[in-house]
Write a protein that holds these residues in place. Structure first.
Motif, mmCIF file in Angstrom:
data_model
loop_
_atom_site.group_PDB
_atom_site.id
_atom_site.type_symbol
_atom_site.label_atom_id
_atom_site.label_comp_id
_atom_site.label_asym_id
_atom_site.label_seq_id
_atom_site.Cartn_x
_atom_site.Cartn_y
_atom_site.Cartn_z
ATOM 1 N N ASN A 10 0.803 -1.228 0.000
ATOM 2 C CA ASN A 10 0.000 0.000 0.000
ATOM 3 C C ASN A 10 0.834 1.277 0.000
ATOM 4 O O ASN A 10 0.361 2.321 0.437
ATOM 5 N N LEU A 11 2.075 1.205 -0.474
ATOM 6 C CA LEU A 11 2.922 2.388 -0.562
ATOM 7 C C LEU A 11 3.400 2.555 -1.999
ATOM 8 O O LEU A 11 4.023 1.660 -2.561
ATOM 9 N N SER A 12 3.063 3.688 -2.569
ATOM 10 C CA SER A 12 3.519 4.038 -3.917
ATOM 11 C C SER A 12 4.255 5.366 -3.829
ATOM 12 O O SER A 12 4.024 6.155 -2.911
ATOM 13 N N ILE A 13 5.145 5.608 -4.791
ATOM 14 C CA ILE A 13 5.898 6.859 -4.785
ATOM 15 C C ILE A 13 5.920 7.487 -6.171
ATOM 16 O O ILE A 13 5.734 6.815 -7.182
ATOM 17 N N VAL A 14 6.139 8.773 -6.163
ATOM 18 C CA VAL A 14 6.453 9.527 -7.371
ATOM 19 C C VAL A 14 7.749 10.246 -7.054
ATOM 20 O O VAL A 14 7.837 10.975 -6.071
ATOM 21 N N SER A 15 8.753 10.022 -7.851
ATOM 22 C CA SER A 15 10.058 10.623 -7.589
ATOM 23 C C SER A 15 10.488 11.473 -8.770
ATOM 24 O O SER A 15 10.170 11.180 -9.918
ATOM 25 N N THR A 16 11.219 12.521 -8.469
ATOM 26 C CA THR A 16 11.788 13.319 -9.550
ATOM 27 C C THR A 16 12.995 12.616 -10.140
ATOM 28 O O THR A 16 13.468 13.000 -11.193
ATOM 29 N N GLY A 17 13.469 11.595 -9.429
ATOM 30 C CA GLY A 17 14.638 10.877 -9.912
ATOM 31 C C GLY A 17 15.845 11.780 -9.932
ATOM 32 O O GLY A 17 16.041 12.591 -9.036
ATOM 33 N N LYS A 18 16.633 11.681 -10.976
ATOM 34 C CA LYS A 18 17.839 12.496 -11.084
ATOM 35 C C LYS A 18 17.585 13.755 -11.904
ATOM 36 O O LYS A 18 18.504 14.515 -12.176
ATOM 37 N N ALA A 19 16.344 13.950 -12.288
ATOM 38 C CA ALA A 19 16.019 15.111 -13.124
ATOM 39 C C ALA A 19 16.211 16.399 -12.343
ATOM 40 O O ALA A 19 15.944 16.483 -11.156
ATOM 41 N N SER A 20 16.668 17.400 -13.035
ATOM 42 C CA SER A 20 16.805 18.727 -12.452
ATOM 43 C C SER A 20 15.748 19.618 -13.110
ATOM 44 O O SER A 20 15.667 19.694 -14.328
#
Length: 109
Positions: A10-20
């Motif tokens: 029940n845990l999802s994420i949205v990440s910017t990753g390495k993007a600037s």
């Protein structure tokens, strides 16, 4: 899709990753971003947005307008009283609903 399921149930994420992001205000202030947050909030019970410190710029304030509630984190030995007062003024001006304050890196009181 931007939403990634994790190994934690029940845990999802949205990440910017390495993007600037060159101009974060244009992204976070956009109608498209607001619509994304609204859609995510309808799908999930809780949406947590982790931001850089308010002391480091306006990104956190801009993102906070998409939040119902806000937690404030202060770091003992790093956040000065002056910074805490300025933070409170910014929070008051933005009319944020602060539901908690966490003192990070705290020594025994």
């Amino acid at each position: 899709e931007a939403i990634v399921k994790t190994a934690v149930e029940n845990l999802s994420i949205v990440s910017t990753g390495k993007a600037s992001i060159e101009h974060p205000q244009s992204l976070f202030g956009s109608e498209r971003f607001g619509a994304f947050i609204t859609a995510v909030a309808q799908k999930y019970d809780f949406v947590l947005i982790d931001t850089p410190s308010l002391e480091n710029g306006s990104d956190a304030l801009m993102l906070s307008r998409h939040a119902e509630d806000v937690f404030v984190l202060l770091s003992q030995g790093k956040t000065s009283r002056k910074q805490a007062r300025e933070l409170k003024e910014a929070i008051d001006l933005a009319k944020l609903n602060v539901i908690g304050v966490v003192l990070n890196l705290a020594k025994y009181l």
